[in-house]
Write an enzyme that holds these catalytic residues in place. Structure first.
Site, PDB file in Angstrom:
ATOM      1  N   SER A  62       5.145  12.944  -0.716  1.00  0.00           N
ATOM      2  CA  SER A  62       5.133  11.479  -0.786  1.00  0.00           C
ATOM      3  C   SER A  62       6.358  10.876  -1.441  1.00  0.00           C
ATOM      4  O   SER A  62       6.568   9.661  -1.362  1.00  0.00           O
ATOM      5  CB  SER A  62       3.867  11.015  -1.511  1.00  0.00           C
ATOM      6  OG  SER A  62       2.720  11.329  -0.749  1.00  0.00           O
ATOM      7  N   HIS A  98      -8.003   3.714   2.113  1.00  0.00           N
ATOM      8  CA  HIS A  98      -7.552   2.681   1.167  1.00  0.00           C
ATOM      9  C   HIS A  98      -7.835   1.266   1.658  1.00  0.00           C
ATOM     10  O   HIS A  98      -7.515   0.300   0.964  1.00  0.00           O
ATOM     11  CB  HIS A  98      -6.047   2.823   0.915  1.00  0.00           C
ATOM     12  CG  HIS A  98      -5.668   4.061   0.159  1.00  0.00           C
ATOM     13  ND1 HIS A  98      -5.286   5.218   0.782  1.00  0.00           N
ATOM     14  CD2 HIS A  98      -5.615   4.310  -1.173  1.00  0.00           C
ATOM     15  CE1 HIS A  98      -4.992   6.142  -0.120  1.00  0.00           C
ATOM     16  NE2 HIS A  98      -5.184   5.618  -1.317  1.00  0.00           N
ATOM     17  N   CYS A 155      -0.615   5.713   0.031  1.00  0.00           N
ATOM     18  CA  CYS A 155      -1.455   5.757   1.232  1.00  0.00           C
ATOM     19  C   CYS A 155      -0.701   6.424   2.386  1.00  0.00           C
ATOM     20  O   CYS A 155       0.362   5.948   2.802  1.00  0.00           O
ATOM     21  CB  CYS A 155      -1.883   4.357   1.635  1.00  0.00           C
ATOM     22  SG  CYS A 155      -2.771   4.291   3.205  1.00  0.00           S
TER      23      CYS A 155
END
Length: 646
Positions: free
Chosen positions: A327, A370, A383
């Protein structure tokens, strides 16, 4: 019968003529010899005198003192020390075996040293000195000198040897030196005559290797008188060479040692970058190795231990390691989308916990999803589904272009061994590498730093530095050479909309400083020192459908080598950034758990230029931090050179 007088007179005349001819010839030969002797002794005297001297006098090389390596504050990281050694001349020793046996009874010499010396004697001429042992104590030298009559051909000498005062703390960066090997000679183009000196040492890894030409210096010479067999009789004169130039690195030794200590017990890497000039303040890989072991001749036990350690202490993970960035790569995907205008910062995308692409489901890390998220929240909550959707609008080629702009998939020129280029894949790359077309699923995977995307901790630090400054900051490891400052690495302004960069920074701020951000446990509470960052977790293995049906196997239930990597990138202070840091913990699980606390602690050490006050940490963490600081201080004190303990 008596010969007539007339005949006698004729014979006398003939003998007289012959004697005259013979005498004339003899005088001619003597004259020629005399003329030749005069020519050689007077007219050609200088030429023959030179030939005689060249046969009598040899010129030998004198190794120069190797240049020193310092940190940014002048602390020596690689220095030269006096090295007492014992050498043997085989032809003077007579019975070599007997002399070596007597020598071993006087001074403790490892058997492997004796074996290596015998090999050298077999290769070299009998009058060439061969090193038997090095790094002797003064007491050992005294014993050898006292017993000199019983040790023919043996003598003690003093020279220079390399020493690394901070050992494993700088092993991967500074590297080490070792004797020139046949392989080295095959790889070196310049073929400096110094390399032919028996057991001459050159840089093998790290800065010692990459800066070899600068550190080596040039040879001096000495003229020695030898006999017809080439045996040394006496030294006539000596001319000193040029010592190697000193090199000052950008490393901060104390910060480097702290980073190594903070990662103790982990297989991890951390890079600290100064945002003002690109200086690399720390490049730490854990575990590390002591370069002094290699200079002295590493034992089989030590070598085996280093090679068989599953944490790979010989690997410079900070620059050699190539990991899926997870991420932490989402900033690149988002900035590419915002710059292209395929999404606005306030547009929301719905996350139900997965995204259907090409008949396959790509899951978000949060199985329940989410809900609706915009750009800001997509980073704060990390997310995945937001980026699955965005990446399809951007396309892999644009994502790869932005990745390279931010330093990923680019080999950065530093004097270190085996620097990884990483990988910013695009369509052409896959076709060339695998002979296959790029698939939309490949783009979706790449959007969250998985699939083919690879980055080193160094590259992640550079990416973070460029986001924080908006400039093409480039890493710099060499601060000066011979006292001359090297160019700064600040770089030009990035060709990216500054407003989009500010939005990205605000989102990274919320990752750490919003209580619901994924990096909230790593926040700094001191006003003016707050940190912005991004957590990351990269899969080492793909979770199967069967595992998901069983509830998904957690990392803790898997063998260590199959667990996810933990990553964290950050910069601080958030308003006027000074440092960028990237941390990777191999198989550490989640970035928020394993990597972010390490990055926060190293960042505070850098900001305060030493141990930070406890009130820089959240109140709930202070007791644990106090114990940690004491443990780290004790570890550093144990390995720090004696002069630094005062």
């Amino acid at each position: 019968m008596k010969r007539p007088a007339k005949d006698n007179e004729f014979s006398s005349r003939q003998i007289g003529r012959r004697a005259l001819l013979l005498g004339t010839a003899q005088l001619g030969v003597v004259g020629v010899l005399g003329w030749r002797m005069r020519s050689m002794q007077i007219d050609q005297a200088d030429q023959f005198r030179l030939l005689a001297d060249e046969n009598r006098i040899n010129v030998r090389l004198v190794p120069p003192a190797r240049g020193l390596i310092f940190d940014r504050n002048g602390i020596p990281l690689a220095e030269n020390e006096q090295n007492y050694r014992v050498v043997m001349v085989r032809e003077d020793a007579g019975d070599v075996d007997a002399v070596l046996a007597r020598l071993q009874s006087i001074v403790a010499i490892p058997p492997e040293n004796i074996a290596r010396a015998r090999e050298d004697m077999a290769k070299l001429s009998s009058f060439v000195p061969v090193t038997i042992a090095e790094r002797l104590s003064w007491d050992d030298v005294a014993k050898i000198n006292i017993n000199a009559p019983a040790l023919p051909g043996v003598s003690a000498e003093v020279g220079l040897s390399r020493r690394y005062p901070y050992g494993a703390d700088v092993g991967h960066v500074v590297g080490y030196v070792g004797p020139v090997s046949d392989y080295d000679l095959s790889q070196i183009e310049d073929q400096d005559p110094l390399l032919q000196i028996p057991r001459f040492q050159i840089g093998k890894t790290g800065a010692e290797n990459k800066l070899e030409q600068i550190l080596r210096g040039t040879a001096g010479t000495k003229r020695i008188e030898v006999n017809a067999l080439g045996r040394v009789m006496r030294e006539i004169d000596r001319q000193s060479g040029e010592p190697g130039r000193d090199v000052q690195l950008t490393l901060d030794e104390r910060l480097q040692s702290y980073a190594q200590a903070r990662m103790d017990g982990e297989s991890a890497a951390a890079v600290v970058m100064d945002l003002e000039n690109g200086d690399l303040r720390a490049i730490a890989s854990a575990p590390s190795f002591d370069p002094n072991l290699f200079v002295r001749g590493i034992s089989v036990k030590d070598w085996t231990g280093l090679n068989e350690d599953i944490y790979r202490p010989l690997a410079a993970k900070a620059v050699q390691g190539a990991y899926p960035p997870g991420s932490t790569f989402k900033m690149v995907t988002a900035l590419a989308a915002l710059e292209m205008g395929v999404i606005s910062p306030d547009e929301t995308i719905y996350c139900p916990g997965y995204t259907e692409v090409g008949g396959s489901r790509f899951h978000c890390w949060k199985r329940a999803g989410h809900g609706n998220v915009n750009f800001h929240d997509s980073l704060k909550y990390s997310c995945d589904c937001y980026y699955y959707e965005v990446s399809q609008r951007v396309g892999i080629d644009k994502m790869a272009e932005f990745a390279r702009m931010f330093g990923i998939g680019v080999r950065h020129d530093l004097p270190l061994s085996a620097i990884s280029t990483g990988l910013a894949p695009d369509k052409a790359w896959k076709t060339e590498t695998y002979g296959e077309d790029w698939r939309i699923g490949d783009t979706v995977n790449a959007s969250i730093g998985q699939g083919y995307v690879l980055a080193s901790p160094l590259q992640l630090a550079i990416m973070t530095a460029r986001i924080a400054t908006g400039r093409m900051v480039t890493p710099r490891l060499v601060k000066s050479i011979g006292g001359v400052e090297e160019p700064s690495g600040l770089g030009d302004v990035l060709p990216v909309n500054e407003n989009m960069l500010r939005r990205c920074r605000a989102s990274m701020d919320s990752v750490v400083n919003d209580r619901r951000g994924t990096g909230a446990r790593a926040r700094i509470v001191t006003a003016g020192y707050e940190m912005a960052g991004k957590t990351g977790t990269s899969q080492v293995r793909r979770i199967t459908a069967e595992e998901r049906a069983r509830g998904v196997i957690s990392n803790e239930d898997l063998p260590w080598e199959r667990r996810d990597h933990a990553l964290f990138v950050c910069y601080a202070p958030r308003e006027n950034p000074r440092f960028a840091i990237a941390v990777v913990v191999e198989h550490g699980g989640g970035g928020s758990i394993a990597a972010s606390p390490i990055a926060r602690d190293i960042m505070l050490q850098a900001l305060y230029d030493g141990p930070p006050p406890l009130d820089a940490y959240p109140e709930a963490d202070r007791a644990a931090i106090a114990e940690q600081q004491k443990r780290i201080a004790d570890r550093i004190a144990q390995i720090r050179p004696a002069q630094d303990r005062v």
